[in-house]
Design a protein around this motif. Sequence first.
Motif, PDB file in Angstrom:
ATOM      1  N   CYS A 166       0.848  -1.192   0.000  1.00 53.28           N
ATOM      2  CA  CYS A 166       0.000   0.000   0.000  1.00 53.28           C
ATOM      3  C   CYS A 166       0.883   1.241   0.000  1.00 53.28           C
ATOM      4  N   SER A 167       0.711   2.111  -0.993  1.00 53.98           N
ATOM      5  CA  SER A 167       1.560   3.301  -1.077  1.00 53.98           C
ATOM      6  C   SER A 167       1.377   4.224   0.127  1.00 53.98           C
ATOM      7  N   LEU A 168       0.162   4.336   0.637  1.00 53.65           N
ATOM      8  CA  LEU A 168      -0.075   5.167   1.821  1.00 53.65           C
ATOM      9  C   LEU A 168       0.644   4.584   3.038  1.00 53.65           C
ATOM     10  N   CYS A 169       0.541   3.289   3.232  1.00 52.56           N
ATOM     11  CA  CYS A 169       1.195   2.635   4.368  1.00 52.56           C
ATOM     12  C   CYS A 169       2.711   2.786   4.291  1.00 52.56           C
ATOM     13  N   HIS A 171       4.320   5.172   2.732  1.00 50.89           N
ATOM     14  CA  HIS A 171       4.606   6.587   2.993  1.00 50.89           C
ATOM     15  C   HIS A 171       4.578   6.864   4.505  1.00 50.89           C
ATOM     16  N   ALA A 220      -8.215   7.495   5.049  1.00 52.09           N
ATOM     17  CA  ALA A 220      -7.119   6.580   4.709  1.00 52.09           C
ATOM     18  C   ALA A 220      -7.646   5.348   3.981  1.00 52.09           C
ATOM     19  N   TYR A 239      -8.547   6.309   0.450  1.00 49.67           N
ATOM     20  CA  TYR A 239      -7.334   6.492  -0.345  1.00 49.67           C
ATOM     21  C   TYR A 239      -6.760   5.133  -0.742  1.00 49.67           C
ATOM     22  N   ARG A 240      -6.689   4.216   0.212  1.00 48.23           N
ATOM     23  CA  ARG A 240      -6.178   2.865  -0.094  1.00 48.23           C
ATOM     24  C   ARG A 240      -7.030   2.202  -1.161  1.00 48.23           C
ATOM     25  N   THR A 269      -6.303   3.829  -4.606  1.00 51.05           N
ATOM     26  CA  THR A 269      -4.965   3.632  -5.173  1.00 51.05           C
ATOM     27  C   THR A 269      -4.579   2.168  -5.319  1.00 51.05           C
ATOM     28  N   CYS A 318      -8.937  -2.883   1.709  1.00 49.39           N
ATOM     29  CA  CYS A 318      -9.156  -1.452   1.636  1.00 49.39           C
ATOM     30  C   CYS A 318     -10.565  -1.053   2.017  1.00 49.39           C
TER      31      CYS A 318
END
Length: 163
Positions: free
Chosen positions: A44-47, A49, A138, A141-142, A145, A159
């Motif tokens: 996950c790009s958010l995780c 980040h 969040a 967003y997950r 994305t 997600c």
Amino acid sequence: MGTPARTPTGPSVRTPTGPSVRTPVGPSVRTPVRRLTVLYDAQCSLCVHLRSWLLRQRTLVPLDLVPAGSDEARRRYPRLDHARTLKEITVIGDRGQIYTGPAAWIVCLWALAEHRPKAHWLATPAGEPFVRVTMLAAAKYREATAAGGAAGTPCDDRCSVPG
């Protein structure tokens, strides 16, 4: 000569769906927290980040960041439901405390020098709506994305928006 150092016990966090902190001896026992392991979704790009952001912060309680569902996570926590850790943020204390959902987000902030006061506020009824909105954002967003991520595969139900 100064005030003696206190042993941190972590924020007290309530969630509407039940206990947010589980310990081997029950949810009502306050156990000192000296180290935390954050299980994050490495796909996950958010995780990823947020992992990088956490690594740049000054901590009051050391953080180990381990990919959820990884061989390392399974070695450290063989009895943990690893499929669930990919669906819901999970933080584990050095004495077996398990923080999930809102409590996990708050305990991560509580471990950071600059954000501990905010974590204490977020753990109050006044802060609860902010935590809920942040978690919903969040999750959205997950969800948005995941399908277009590096692997190009959706994240199944990882997600989903919290209830």
